[in-house]
Design an enzyme around this catalytic site. Structure first.
Site, PDB file in Angstrom:
ATOM      1  N   ASN A 210     -37.095  12.657 -26.792  1.00 13.44           N
ATOM      2  CA  ASN A 210     -38.007  12.258 -27.820  1.00 13.44           C
ATOM      3  C   ASN A 210     -37.297  11.117 -28.860  1.00 13.44           C
ATOM      4  O   ASN A 210     -36.268  10.753 -28.651  1.00 13.44           O
ATOM      5  CB  ASN A 210     -38.713  13.607 -28.603  1.00 13.44           C
ATOM      6  CG  ASN A 210     -37.469  14.410 -29.337  1.00 13.44           C
ATOM      7  OD1 ASN A 210     -36.702  13.860 -30.020  1.00 13.44           O
ATOM      8  ND2 ASN A 210     -37.008  15.587 -28.665  1.00 13.44           N
ATOM      9  N   ASP A 306     -36.921  29.217 -27.728  1.00 15.33           N
ATOM     10  CA  ASP A 306     -37.138  28.688 -29.269  1.00 15.33           C
ATOM     11  C   ASP A 306     -35.966  29.300 -29.870  1.00 15.33           C
ATOM     12  O   ASP A 306     -35.844  30.368 -30.323  1.00 15.33           O
ATOM     13  CB  ASP A 306     -38.541  29.150 -29.626  1.00 15.33           C
ATOM     14  CG  ASP A 306     -38.933  28.537 -30.937  1.00 15.33           C
ATOM     15  OD1 ASP A 306     -37.816  28.349 -31.872  1.00 15.33           O
ATOM     16  OD2 ASP A 306     -39.968  28.109 -31.209  1.00 15.33           O
TER      17      ASP A 306
HETATM   18  O1  PMT Z   1     -34.412  12.389 -36.509  1.00 17.76           O
HETATM   19  P1  PMT Z   1     -35.354  11.780 -37.357  1.00 17.76           P
HETATM   20  O2  PMT Z   1     -35.815  10.465 -36.643  1.00 17.76           O
HETATM   21  O3  PMT Z   1     -34.649  11.386 -38.629  1.00 17.76           O
HETATM   22  O4  PMT Z   1     -36.667  12.516 -37.555  1.00 17.76           O
HETATM   23  C1  PMT Z   1     -36.875  13.688 -38.170  1.00 17.76           C
HETATM   24  C2  PMT Z   1     -37.535  14.404 -37.628  1.00 17.76           C
HETATM   25  C3  PMT Z   1     -38.891  14.220 -37.246  1.00 17.76           C
HETATM   26  C4  PMT Z   1     -37.102  14.961 -36.117  1.00 17.76           C
HETATM   27  C5  PMT Z   1     -37.607  16.156 -38.425  1.00 17.76           C
HETATM   28  O5  PMT Z   1     -37.843  15.781 -39.732  1.00 17.76           O
HETATM   29  C6  PMT Z   1     -38.579  17.175 -37.788  1.00 17.76           C
HETATM   30  O6  PMT Z   1     -39.521  17.494 -37.998  1.00 17.76           O
HETATM   31  N1  PMT Z   1     -37.637  18.290 -36.907  1.00 17.76           N
HETATM   32  C7  PMT Z   1     -38.232  19.087 -35.903  1.00 17.76           C
HETATM   33  C8  PMT Z   1     -38.808  18.486 -34.838  1.00 17.76           C
HETATM   34  C9  PMT Z   1     -39.674  19.600 -34.056  1.00 17.76           C
HETATM   35  O7  PMT Z   1     -39.324  19.910 -33.101  1.00 17.76           O
HETATM   36  O8  PMT Z   1     -40.323  20.194 -34.518  1.00 17.76           O
HETATM   37  P2  PMT Z   1     -41.709  21.308 -33.776  1.00 17.76           P
HETATM   38  O9  PMT Z   1     -42.552  21.649 -34.615  1.00 17.76           O
HETATM   39  O10 PMT Z   1     -41.630  20.918 -32.246  1.00 17.76           O
HETATM   40  O11 PMT Z   1     -40.550  22.784 -33.857  1.00 17.76           O
HETATM   41  C10 PMT Z   1     -40.728  23.584 -34.945  1.00 17.76           C
HETATM   42  C11 PMT Z   1     -39.423  24.075 -35.184  1.00 17.76           C
HETATM   43  O12 PMT Z   1     -38.729  24.841 -34.257  1.00 17.76           O
HETATM   44  C12 PMT Z   1     -38.353  23.147 -35.605  1.00 17.76           C
HETATM   45  O13 PMT Z   1     -37.532  23.449 -36.678  1.00 17.76           O
HETATM   46  C13 PMT Z   1     -37.409  23.059 -34.517  1.00 17.76           C
HETATM   47  O14 PMT Z   1     -36.023  22.571 -34.629  1.00 17.76           O
HETATM   48  C14 PMT Z   1     -37.469  24.333 -33.755  1.00 17.76           C
HETATM   49  N2  PMT Z   1     -37.427  24.618 -32.365  1.00 17.76           N
HETATM   50  C15 PMT Z   1     -38.404  23.962 -31.476  1.00 17.76           C
HETATM   51  C16 PMT Z   1     -38.337  24.297 -30.278  1.00 17.76           C
HETATM   52  C17 PMT Z   1     -37.266  24.856 -29.820  1.00 17.76           C
HETATM   53  N3  PMT Z   1     -37.194  24.991 -28.383  1.00 17.76           N
HETATM   54  N4  PMT Z   1     -36.231  25.309 -30.553  1.00 17.76           N
HETATM   55  C18 PMT Z   1     -36.369  25.285 -31.855  1.00 17.76           C
HETATM   56  O15 PMT Z   1     -35.420  25.637 -32.542  1.00 17.76           O
END
Ligand code: PMT
Length: 400
Positions: A210, A306
């Protein structure tokens, strides 16, 4: 009032071309109100004169362990105890090796060995010398003994090569001295943080990935460290330098990130999940490069665990902060994620081609927690990270 009023800093200068920048460092520390004394190695004298550093610090520069006049005024043990912090800038590869060995064959190594105060090094050397396993092993030894390593920066070097090994700029070192000596709100708090993307291999040369650059997560690591926290960063593949004073573990896949987090999470007080972890990974990873023989290619994906939800579900979980990267309705989805994953706070991040979030230097967030939310408007990720850390501190303190 200046930010280092009443603080005593001992600056050690070792032999390297970056020694000329030590003059600026001494000047900046003095400008912030610190009392600065300088100790030089014999090799440092090949690059900068003691007279320059004496003029800028206002005190005679010490160079020898066996200088009777200086020893009579303030003996080396007294000098080691006089300081609130010792900063070696630049720290050459040779000096790091001698420090790791616990040698005491000149004034500066003796002072470091006799000290009871915090010690930081700002390495500066040729990029190949920095990358050499011997230097890296010495660095690991020094860090395992609680010595802070500030930098180095990457870029073009005096020798004409390009890579990591440039001494951290004096301004950045001055900020780190201020952070190290001021009792920030997270002093003594252990924070574990994920950042960057994960890469899920399809075959030996391709992966599902990504757009995360790691900038948001690395800015947070820096802001948390500046707030006094003891920060461990688990990072996916990014091309960013480790913020000074932060411990870093590099991983590639979601499963590796999960393992690194679970190994370190027991010790942490706060867990921040900023990484863009791939939700799915290819079910099968081809052993050889897939040839373009078929018109269409199907890759079956399976769910990754997750990590954030797993940490939040631990028997005694740390204070948990998640992110929610959404292309629409970010606050609504963030609230859902907060409740479903049972995390303390979620930073909603609107992402997409127009909204940004990923890759850029600026970002905006809306942070939600039980019974409250706050918008953090578009700003540089470094500034935004500081604002987010202020909110984390507020909520963490209310929960403890
Ligand atoms: O790295 P940059 O270019 O500066 O961009 C920053 C960012 C956009 C990546 C950052 O600000 C951000 O939003 N990070 C979270 C991205 C994400 O994966 O979001 P999500 O909505 O898919 O996941 C929700 C949460 O669960 C997040 O805290 C993620 O770290 C966590 N997660 C998700 C999937 C997984 N398998 N394990 C996790 O821990």
């Amino acid at each position: 009032m200046s930010r280092l009023d009443g603080k005593r800093i001992l600056v050690g200068v070792t032999g390297g071309i970056a020694a000329y920048k030590s003059a600026e460092l001494v000047r900046l520390l003095g400008k912030q109100g610190a009392e600065v004394r300088v100790v030089m190695t014999a090799a440092a004298g090949e690059f900068i004169t003691p007279m320059t550093l004496q003029a800028l610090s206002g005190y005679p520069v010490r160079q020898s362990l066996f200088d009777q006049a200086h020893e009579a005024a303030m003996g080396h043990i007294e000098l080691a105890r006089w300081a609130d912090l010792i900063l070696i800038a630049p720290a050459s590869a040779d000096f790091m090796a001698r420090l790791a060995q616990g040698m005491a064959d000149d004034l500066l190594t003796t002072l470091c060995l006799a000290r009871t105060v915090p010690l930081a090094i700002a390495p500066a050397m040729n990029q190949a010398m920095w990358a050499n396993p011997a230097t890296q092993a010495n660095l690991a030894t020094l860090q395992s003994r609680g010595i802070d390593c500030w930098g180095p920066d990457a870029g073009s070097q005096a020798c004409g090569e390009v890579g990591p090994g440039r001494m951290l700029e004096p301004e950045a070192q001055t900020e780190l001295v201020i952070a190290r000596l001021s009792a920030g709100p997270l002093q003594g708090v252990k924070v574990l943080l994920t950042a960057g993307p994960t890469r899920e291999p399809i075959d030996p040369v391709r992966y599902v990935g990504n757009r995360s650059s790691g900038k948001m997560g690395f800015s947070l690591a820096r802001a948390l460290r500046e707030a006094g926290a003891d920060v461990s960063l688990v990072s996916g593949p990014v091309s960013l330098a480790t913020p000074a004073g932060v411990k870093r573990t590099d991983v590639e896949t979601a499963l590796q990130m999960r393992q690194a987090v679970l190994e370190q999470v027991v010790e942490c007080d706060i867990f921040v999940a900023c990484a863009a972890v791939a939700d799915y990974r290819p079910r099968e990873v081809a052993g050889q490069k897939i040839k373009k023989q078929q018109e269409q290619l199907e890759i079956r994906l399976e769910r990754n665990p997750d990590i954030l939800a797993e940490v939040a579900a631990l028997e005694s979980p740390p204070f948990t902060v998640g992110f929610a990267a959404e292309t629409d309705k970010p606050i609504e989805y963030a609230q859902q994620k907060r409740k479903n994953k049972r995390v303390n706070m979620v930073a909603a991040n609107l992402v997409g081609a127009e909204q940004g979030g990923f890759e850029r230097d600026e970002n905006a967030l809306t942070v939600v927690w039980e019974g409250g939310q706050q918008a953090l408007p578009m700003s540089d990720k470094g500034e935004l990270a500081k604002r987010l850390v202020e909110l984390i501190v507020e909520q963490y303190e209310q929960n403890n």
